[in-house]
Design a protein around this motif. Structure first.
Motif, PDB file in Angstrom:
ATOM      1  N   SER A   1      51.545  -9.016  55.848  1.00  0.00           N
ATOM      2  CA  SER A   1      52.650  -8.162  56.285  1.00  0.00           C
ATOM      3  C   SER A   1      53.124  -7.244  55.159  1.00  0.00           C
ATOM      4  O   SER A   1      53.851  -6.284  55.400  1.00  0.00           O
TER       5      SER A   1
ATOM      6  N   SER B   1      52.968  -2.611  62.223  1.00  0.00           N
ATOM      7  CA  SER B   1      53.967  -1.538  62.272  1.00  0.00           C
ATOM      8  C   SER B   1      55.387  -2.106  62.321  1.00  0.00           C
ATOM      9  O   SER B   1      56.332  -1.485  61.838  1.00  0.00           O
ATOM     10  N   ASP B   2      55.531  -3.301  62.877  1.00  0.00           N
ATOM     11  CA  ASP B   2      56.842  -3.944  62.962  1.00  0.00           C
ATOM     12  C   ASP B   2      57.019  -4.880  61.767  1.00  0.00           C
ATOM     13  O   ASP B   2      56.458  -5.976  61.733  1.00  0.00           O
ATOM     14  N   GLY B   3      57.780  -4.436  60.766  1.00  0.00           N
ATOM     15  CA  GLY B   3      58.072  -5.271  59.603  1.00  0.00           C
ATOM     16  C   GLY B   3      57.080  -5.174  58.477  1.00  0.00           C
ATOM     17  O   GLY B   3      57.242  -5.848  57.452  1.00  0.00           O
TER      18      GLY B   3
END
Length: 418
Positions: free
Chosen positions: A144, A178-180
């Motif tokens: 991430s 894309s999220d986080g």
């Protein structure tokens, strides 16, 4: 051999002759037997490796809260991994890939043998020799956070072009969610700075090229005891740090680690303490003093154009005695091998009082670069010695060293390197 086989057959009979001929055939065609065995065993090996891969996937799926950080770059990734591990360990339970376990199978082994259910952060070093290598690791671990420390002229023999190096290193950034997701990239390198990132939040950092960087290291001061520097943040804050490490490259690697630690919520006082306690990574601008008063700078791990230049900058600042560099030059630079080693020689002339060039492989290019600088600048007076082996360089050093001198070992120096 045929004559001797005939004599053996005449003396000991046909059976012995047949055995001798069979042995000769095995000897002559042994390479074909090996190739055939490897070909036949490939499906077996693939099946076994797939089992390991699936087991590593299972372990990672069982730890949904694990924060996974990928670190890659042409150089600096191993040091950054170590620095980040030390800083984050002040606040989290951290596991990192050990040594140079930076291939897919190395990461699989780390997950299966070292990763524990209670680990909170997993730092994964990602190496590559060809396009797709880093994506393969990302497809397994799903990071991430991604750090790109550099894109430079390293392993050009396998990548063929720096554009291919860029494409491969940014496989890490392209794999982030894309999220986080968070990309932390080093704008000091043109092929990092010119690469747009739009799929995730992107934080840029720099030491020498601060133009578009949100985080910048400034006010860098080197001494034999280490380095002091200041980090300027996007919010306008100035954070002062002291470290035992030396060299702009180490400051840059520390900066990346500091940014990630801040973004993960590690308190500032813990970050500052960890930075001050970080030990130098062996053979990467590692500095020590001998009982005889000589300073040794060990930068003998895989020299490259950027890293060698930074190492010479550190050497140039050591003014208590003579500055000496021992090097065989740089390798794995493809068609630019001679040009970049000549440039290296020019930098040596501007930074060192004595140059000891080991081996023959890059000798001519380095010496030519030193001499070219001498012709252009009358104040340049670097004394040049050429020796065939590392052992010879040590004998030479033993006869010329004085208290107060500084010796830089730049790049790998095995006797087998010609």
């Amino acid at each position: 051999i045929v004559v001797s086989t005939g004599i053996v057959g005449w003396k000991y009979g046909k059976g012995f002759e047949y055995a001798a001929v069979a042995s000769l055939c095995v000897f002559c065609f042994s390479h074909l037997f090996s190739m055939s065995a490897n070909w036949l065993l490939k499906p077996v090996e693939k099946h076994i490796n797939n089992g390991y891969y699936e087991d590593a996937e299972r372990i990672l799926r069982s730890m949904p809260d694990l924060k996974i950080i990928g670190v890659t770059g042409s150089y600096g990734k191993t040091s950054t991994k170590h620095y980040l591990n030390r800083i984050l360990s002040e606040h989290f339970d951290v596991m990192m890939t050990p040594g140079s376990y930076n291939t897919t199978m190395g990461v699989i082994r780390t997950v299966r043998e070292y990763l524990k259910p209670y680990n909170e952060v997993f730092i994964v070093e990602m190496g590559a020799k060809q396009i797709g290598d880093i994506k393969e690791i990302c497809d397994l671990v799903h990071p991430s956070v991604g750090i790109v420390t550099a894109v430079g002229e390293q392993h050009l023999e396998s990548f063929k072009s720096i554009e291919n190096v860029q494409r491969t290193k940014f496989e890490l950034i392209d794999s982030l969610p894309s999220d986080g997701g968070l990309a932390v990239i080093n704008d000091d390198f043109p092929y990092v700075a010119n690469r747009p990132v739009s799929n995730v939040e992107c934080v840029r950092y720099a030491v020498s090229n601060p133009g578009n960087a949100g985080y910048v290291a400034t006010d860098i001061t080197y001494t034999p005891a280490g380095t002091q520097f200041t980090v300027r943040t996007p919010q306008g804050a100035s954070l002062e740090f002291s470290t035992r490490l030396v060299g702009e490259c180490n400051v840059s690697n520390l900066l990346a680690a500091v940014i990630v630690a801040m973004r993960l919520g590690v308190p500032e006082d813990k970050i500052r303490y960890a930075v001050g306690q970080i030990e130098q990574v062996e053979h990467r601008l590692n500095m020590k003093r001998t009982p005889g008063g000589v300073t040794i700078i060990d930068d003998a791990f895989n020299s490259n154009p950027t890293g060698s230049s930074m190492a010479l900058d550190v050497l140039a600042m050591m003014t208590q005695g003579r500055r000496i560099v021992v090097t065989p030059g740089m390798i794995e630079l493809g068609d630019r091998q001679e040009e970049l080693n000549r440039n290296f020689g020019q930098k040596i002339a501007a930074s060192a009082d004595i140059a000891i060039v080991v081996g023959e492989y890059n000798r001519e290019a380095i010496v030519d670069g030193i001499n070219e600088s001498k012709e252009k600048d009358a104040s340049s007076a670097t004394e040049v010695h050429t020796v065939p082996t590392f052992l010879d360089s040590q004998s030479l050093l033993g006869s010329i060293l004085r208290p107060g001198d500084t010796v830089l070992y730049e790049n790998d120096l095995p006797d087998t390197f010609k």
